[in-house]
Design a protein around this motif. Structure first.
Motif, mmCIF file in Angstrom:
data_model
loop_
_atom_site.group_PDB
_atom_site.id
_atom_site.type_symbol
_atom_site.label_atom_id
_atom_site.label_comp_id
_atom_site.label_asym_id
_atom_site.label_seq_id
_atom_site.Cartn_x
_atom_site.Cartn_y
_atom_site.Cartn_z
ATOM 1 N N ASP A 85 0.843 -1.198 0.000
ATOM 2 C CA ASP A 85 0.000 0.000 0.000
ATOM 3 C C ASP A 85 0.877 1.246 0.000
ATOM 4 O O ASP A 85 1.951 1.252 0.592
ATOM 5 C CB ASP A 85 -0.904 0.042 1.237
ATOM 6 C CG ASP A 85 -2.094 -0.896 1.127
ATOM 7 O OD1 ASP A 85 -2.348 -1.412 0.020
ATOM 8 O OD2 ASP A 85 -2.762 -1.111 2.150
ATOM 9 N N GLN A 110 -9.726 -6.698 7.561
ATOM 10 C CA GLN A 110 -10.971 -6.882 6.821
ATOM 11 C C GLN A 110 -12.150 -6.203 7.526
ATOM 12 O O GLN A 110 -13.082 -5.740 6.882
ATOM 13 C CB GLN A 110 -11.286 -8.375 6.638
ATOM 14 C CG GLN A 110 -10.213 -9.165 5.946
ATOM 15 C CD GLN A 110 -9.110 -9.646 6.905
ATOM 16 O OE1 GLN A 110 -8.897 -9.102 7.984
ATOM 17 N NE2 GLN A 110 -8.387 -10.663 6.487
ATOM 18 N N SER A 143 -13.401 -1.959 7.444
ATOM 19 C CA SER A 143 -14.382 -1.349 6.539
ATOM 20 C C SER A 143 -15.772 -1.292 7.161
ATOM 21 O O SER A 143 -16.677 -0.686 6.593
ATOM 22 C CB SER A 143 -14.423 -2.098 5.205
ATOM 23 O OG SER A 143 -14.873 -3.419 5.402
ATOM 24 N N ASP A 151 -17.626 3.457 8.804
ATOM 25 C CA ASP A 151 -17.979 4.227 7.602
ATOM 26 C C ASP A 151 -16.880 5.176 7.147
ATOM 27 O O ASP A 151 -16.558 5.237 5.959
ATOM 28 C CB ASP A 151 -19.261 5.032 7.841
ATOM 29 C CG ASP A 151 -20.482 4.152 8.011
ATOM 30 O OD1 ASP A 151 -20.436 2.973 7.612
ATOM 31 O OD2 ASP A 151 -21.483 4.647 8.559
ATOM 32 N N TYR A 181 -13.634 5.225 7.866
ATOM 33 C CA TYR A 181 -12.438 4.503 7.425
ATOM 34 C C TYR A 181 -12.677 3.884 6.044
ATOM 35 O O TYR A 181 -11.824 3.943 5.167
ATOM 36 C CB TYR A 181 -12.044 3.421 8.438
ATOM 37 C CG TYR A 181 -10.704 2.802 8.127
ATOM 38 C CD1 TYR A 181 -9.541 3.336 8.658
ATOM 39 C CD2 TYR A 181 -10.599 1.698 7.294
ATOM 40 C CE1 TYR A 181 -8.305 2.783 8.365
ATOM 41 C CE2 TYR A 181 -9.370 1.139 6.993
ATOM 42 C CZ TYR A 181 -8.228 1.680 7.527
ATOM 43 O OH TYR A 181 -7.008 1.146 7.228
ATOM 44 N N ARG A 182 -13.849 3.293 5.855
ATOM 45 C CA ARG A 182 -14.178 2.670 4.572
ATOM 46 C C ARG A 182 -14.115 3.691 3.438
ATOM 47 O O ARG A 182 -13.574 3.417 2.371
ATOM 48 C CB ARG A 182 -15.556 2.017 4.632
ATOM 49 C CG ARG A 182 -15.936 1.319 3.321
ATOM 50 C CD ARG A 182 -17.295 0.608 3.354
ATOM 51 N NE ARG A 182 -18.374 1.493 3.737
ATOM 52 C CZ ARG A 182 -19.056 1.410 4.881
ATOM 53 N NH1 ARG A 182 -18.764 0.482 5.772
ATOM 54 N NH2 ARG A 182 -20.032 2.255 5.141
ATOM 55 N N ALA A 183 -14.657 4.885 3.668
ATOM 56 C CA ALA A 183 -14.646 5.917 2.630
ATOM 57 C C ALA A 183 -13.216 6.318 2.264
ATOM 58 O O ALA A 183 -12.880 6.440 1.084
ATOM 59 C CB ALA A 183 -15.435 7.139 3.097
ATOM 60 N N ALA A 213 -10.391 4.528 2.856
ATOM 61 C CA ALA A 213 -9.679 3.384 2.284
ATOM 62 C C ALA A 213 -10.088 3.146 0.833
ATOM 63 O O ALA A 213 -9.239 2.886 -0.024
ATOM 64 C CB ALA A 213 -9.933 2.139 3.126
ATOM 65 N N SER A 214 -11.380 3.247 0.561
ATOM 66 C CA SER A 214 -11.861 3.032 -0.801
ATOM 67 C C SER A 214 -11.249 4.048 -1.761
ATOM 68 O O SER A 214 -10.756 3.699 -2.837
ATOM 69 C CB SER A 214 -13.387 3.128 -0.820
ATOM 70 O OG SER A 214 -13.863 3.067 -2.141
ATOM 71 N N ARG A 215 -11.276 5.296 -1.353
ATOM 72 C CA ARG A 215 -10.743 6.351 -2.236
ATOM 73 C C ARG A 215 -9.244 6.204 -2.423
ATOM 74 O O ARG A 215 -8.735 6.279 -3.549
ATOM 75 C CB ARG A 215 -11.072 7.720 -1.636
ATOM 76 C CG ARG A 215 -10.572 8.889 -2.455
ATOM 77 C CD ARG A 215 -11.345 8.986 -3.792
ATOM 78 N NE ARG A 215 -10.716 9.904 -4.705
ATOM 79 C CZ ARG A 215 -10.867 11.211 -4.690
ATOM 80 N NH1 ARG A 215 -11.669 11.773 -3.813
ATOM 81 N NH2 ARG A 215 -10.244 11.961 -5.564
ATOM 82 N N THR A 273 -7.324 3.566 -2.013
ATOM 83 C CA THR A 273 -6.998 2.347 -2.758
ATOM 84 C C THR A 273 -7.211 2.577 -4.246
ATOM 85 O O THR A 273 -6.390 2.157 -5.068
ATOM 86 C CB THR A 273 -7.853 1.160 -2.267
ATOM 87 O OG1 THR A 273 -7.546 0.928 -0.882
ATOM 88 C CG2 THR A 273 -7.574 -0.098 -3.068
ATOM 89 N N GLY A 274 -8.291 3.278 -4.581
ATOM 90 C CA GLY A 274 -8.613 3.539 -5.983
ATOM 91 C C GLY A 274 -7.606 4.400 -6.713
ATOM 92 O O GLY A 274 -7.496 4.334 -7.937
#
Length: 171
Positions: A87, A103, A106, A109, A111-113, A115-117, A119-120
């Protein structure tokens, strides 16, 4: 570089023979004495971080070489979560990273937002995009947001809608 976030569960055991430092004062200690993540972790581990006079916190430390780690004091013990290999980013939120499997992070909420951005885009955001992401996940009581740019050796800090550039000095 070192950042912090509130962590109600933070608790360090008094460590006889080790100097005490407050949970916010430890930031200055790390900034003054550590040049690498390993040095920052050693400093934090070599002190008793006293959360009694201030908030429970956890810390994200990063260096100019691209290393980073989240440092937490859980159940009285120092816990270090290095940036996952492969990463190009690391994030923390107001939950204990070391106590939550990768895992399951996520489930949070905010952290998920993030991490998603990240990672993308493989961890690469412009300062404006980073501030937009931080604004998206900010809580109503968020006082400031910070974007650290080790390559430019500066910190961008936003408070009250204004961005301030703080040079980090020479290497």
């Amino acid at each position: 570089m070192v950042g912090m976030a509130a962590l109600d569960r933070a608790r360090a055991e008094p460590r006889p023979g080790r100097p005490a430092v407050g949970s916010v004062g430890v930031l200055r200690l790390v900034l003054d004495r550590a040049r690498t993540v390993d040095e920052a972790v050693a400093l934090l581990g070599g002190h008793y971080v006293d959360f009694g006079g201030g908030p429970g916190l956890h810390y994200l430390v990063a260096d100019a070489n691209g290393a980073s780690a989240v440092v937490e004091f859980l159940d009285g013990k120092l816990r270090v979560t290095p940036r996952p290999s492969g990463d190009h980013w690391q994030a923390m939120e107001n939950f204990p990273l070391a106590a939550v499997a990768e895992q399951a992070r996520s489930d949070h909420d905010r952290y998920r937002a993030v991490a998603s951005r990240l990672t993308g885009v493989d961890g690469r955001l412009s300062a404006d995009d980073a501030f937009a992401l931080l604004a998206e996940v900010a809580q109503p009581h968020t006082q400031w947001s910070a974007v650290y740019r080790p390559g430019e050796r500066d910190l961008l800090l936003t408070t009250g809608g204004q961005v301030h550039r703080l040079p980090l000095g020479s290497p």
